[in-house]
Structure formats: C-alpha cells, structure tokens
Design a protein around this motif. Structure first.
Motif, short mmCIF file in Angstrom:
data_model
loop_
_atom_site.label_atom_id
_atom_site.label_comp_id
_atom_site.label_asym_id
_atom_site.label_seq_id
_atom_site.Cartn_x
_atom_site.Cartn_y
_atom_site.Cartn_z
N ARG A 48 0.83 -1.05 0.14
CA ARG A 48 -0.04 0.06 0.02
C ARG A 48 0.95 1.17 0.09
O ARG A 48 1.90 1.20 0.78
CB ARG A 48 -0.79 -0.03 1.21
N ASP A 60 -6.37 -7.88 5.09
CA ASP A 60 -7.14 -8.03 3.78
C ASP A 60 -7.69 -6.76 3.28
O ASP A 60 -8.23 -5.91 4.10
CB ASP A 60 -8.04 -9.27 3.87
N ARG A 61 -8.50 -7.05 2.22
CA ARG A 61 -9.12 -5.87 1.37
C ARG A 61 -10.29 -5.27 2.33
O ARG A 61 -10.30 -4.07 2.55
CB ARG A 61 -9.63 -6.32 0.15
N TRP A 121 -10.03 1.78 -5.24
CA TRP A 121 -8.97 1.10 -4.93
C TRP A 121 -7.91 1.43 -6.23
O TRP A 121 -8.15 0.76 -7.36
CB TRP A 121 -9.21 -0.36 -4.93
#
Length: 346
Positions: A48, A60-61, A121
C-alpha cells in the motif's frame, strides 16, 4: 418551572443555560462522512502507498476498506457513545461501496443516520516490484570453494542462508532488500542482490557460518545527483577443510571440529583425544560426517567390533574407538577410506 431554569431564546422552551438541546443540535453538524475514500495498492504484491511511501499491507481488503471509511468519519466532540455499523459490497476490482449506520447521543438527544462511502482502489506498481521487474541489482555474491567444488549441502545451505537474510530484511521493513536471482551450479552459488548493504549482510552471514574468506570488487557504474554509483562483486571462498570433515594425516584419522583458516581443531577417531595442527597439503580429506553410514553391531570382543557391512551385508571386524560402549544389537556410524572402515560415531 423553577426560578433556576431559563428560557431558550430561540424556541422559548425551558433550558438549563442558553439554547436548549434541540436548538443547540440544530446549530452543529453532529457527524461528517467522506463520500469517497481512496487508497493505492500494488497490483503485483499488494503493498500500500501512503503519501509517497510504500509499505507492506498485512490486512485483507475488507479490513483495510473498513479502516479507510472509519478514518473518513468525524463525530462532533459533544457526541457521546458513538457507534458505527458497516457493510461493504464489492462493485468491481477497483470500486467498493460502504453502507454505514451511525448513532450516538448529543445534548441528551439520540441521533442516528445512514450514509454511503465509495471506496476507490487505485493500482500502481510499487518501488520494489518495479526494481524486480526491471532486473535491478547492485551486487553479485559468488560462493566458491578453495581447491575443490562446493558440496551439494554447502550449495543448499548457502541458498537457505541468503533467503533467510532476505526474510529478516523484509520483516525489518527494508522493502528494497531482495534477491534478484539465485543460481546454483556445480561450481557454486551466484546470488544477485538489490542493494549493497543487503549484499554485505549476506556475505557476513555466509563468512561467519562457513568460516570462509571474502573479498569485494567494486565497479563504478556512473553518477546520480552527484553521487557515484557502484556495483560490487563479492567472492566468498569456502575453506578446503570444514567442520565435520573426516581427514587422514600421517596414517591417523580425525574428525574436524573447527578451524580458524590456518589451524585445524580435530578429534582423533581412535583415541578420541583432541588434536590441533596447521592445515597443510599432507592433510587428505576423505569426506564429511554427514555422509556416514549406519552399521549394525553383531558382536563385541574387547576393542574389536563385529559389524555387518551395510552395502554388502558381509560380516566384518573393525577397531572400536576409545569411549565406544556399543554392544551387540546396537549401531555405529562408519566411514570408508578404500578398504579401510573407521567408526566415526557411536
């Protein structure tokens, strides 16, 4: 209404001081919610980007998405017992929608509301993956052996040490320290590394573990912003004789227990006594203790052991070293030197 109570100047209702609760609440925004939040992720490794800095993303997402949405929620300082309920639905690979229910109490009045936040995202290739895909490197480590070829075990152990150093660097937050490539051949191991500091750390690990000598050969590749750029080739020479080797010197068999590069520390395989002497050309290396065979003891008479040859199953008698108490039915480790069989472990 008691004498201590006052009147709200706006609505005329009783108020403890100044505006009443509903009127005060009408003057403020009890909560603000960002309608869109965005983060940038590496499409290759999932790292990230925050500002201009990349870092590994351990969650996680969905967990990250909830964190991003919560960071975009601002409750008024007078809100008591704020609560957040959230559901995230995936719209596409780069869009998610968060449905949020917020609640709390302000000036004695319960408040609740429903909101939506779009999570974007973004995709980029991180600094590390850019270097990896571009085959970037700053150094090469060549692991060879002095006067011989490295054993399969030495090659495998060298690779394991290098990869462990890479794991340690990554866990320590050094994202740009990685192994670009690692090639194993009959002549040794070639390790291509991404940075000079990381390469030197691997050289230090290998030299310490094997008791090896190393040299470095820098080459000037150019300049960047007034700073000279080098690529370095390290040469690591594994010693001719290493710990665990079985050697023969002047008719005596010994196992090497240590070495400082010039002096060998050994254990005599017959008397079990320690012996030290300088490494020279008269020392003959037979093999390493890792390659010893296991032989069953069939009988014992004093310092003579009867064994079954593990290759031929032929009964043999060999000398028992001092301190060996193995009896019939037990097993000993043996090593071969032509027709000679020596006990190396019991």
């Amino acid at each position: 209404m008691s004498i201590k109570q006052t009147i709200c100047p706006r609505c005329g209702k009783p108020s403890e001081e100044g505006l009443c609760g509903p009127c005060r609440l009408h003057e403020i925004e009890w909560v603000t919610v960002e309608p869109r939040v965005k983060t940038i992720m590496c499409s290759t490794c999932g790292s990230r980007k925050v500002g201009s800095t990349w870092s590994d993303c351990p969650v996680d997402r969905e967990v990250l998405g909830r964190s991003l949405v919560i960071d975009g929620i601002r409750f008024h300082p007078d809100i008591k017992d704020p609560a957040v309920e959230m559901e995230i639905r995936e719209l596409s690979s780069n869009r998610s929608q968060a449905y949020i229910t917020l609640s709390g109490e302000c000036y004695g009045i319960p408040k609740t509301g429903k909101y939506k936040t779009l999570i974007i995202w973004g995709k980029e290739q991180c600094d590390r993956c850019c270097r990896i895909s571009g085959s970037y490197y700053e150094g090469i480590i060549q692991v060879r052996a002095d006067g011989r070829r490295p054993t399969e075990w030495e090659n495998r152990r060298s690779a394991e040490i290098a990869y462990q150093a890479e794991d340690d660097a990554q866990q320590g937050g050094d994202r740009l320290s990685f192994i670009s490539s690692l090639d194993v051949s009959k002549d040794g191991v070639d390790i291509v590394v991404s940075s000079l500091g990381f390469g030197q750390s691997i050289v230090n690990y290998l030299s310490s573990y094997f008791g090896a000598k190393s040299t470095s050969h820098p080459k000037l590749m150019g300049e960047k912003e007034g700073r000279k750029l080098y690529r370095v080739t390290w040469s690591i020479r594994l010693p001719r004789i290493v710990r665990g080797d079985i050697i023969e010197r002047a008719g005596s068999y010994c196992q090497v227990t240590g070495s400082d590069g010039t002096t060998l520390r050994t254990r005599d395989l017959i008397s079990s006594s320690p012996r030290s002497f300088r490494e020279d050309e008269t020392v003959r290396v037979i093999g390493n203790i890792r390659d010893a065979e296991q032989a069953m003891v069939t009988h014992r008479e004093g310092l003579t052991l009867g064994i079954l040859d593990p290759k031929t199953s032929i009964p043999l008698e060999i000398a028992a070293p001092k301190g060996c108490l193995t009896q019939a039915g037990g097993a000993v480790s043996i090593f071969r030197d032509g027709d000679m069989i020596i006990v190396v472990g019991y």
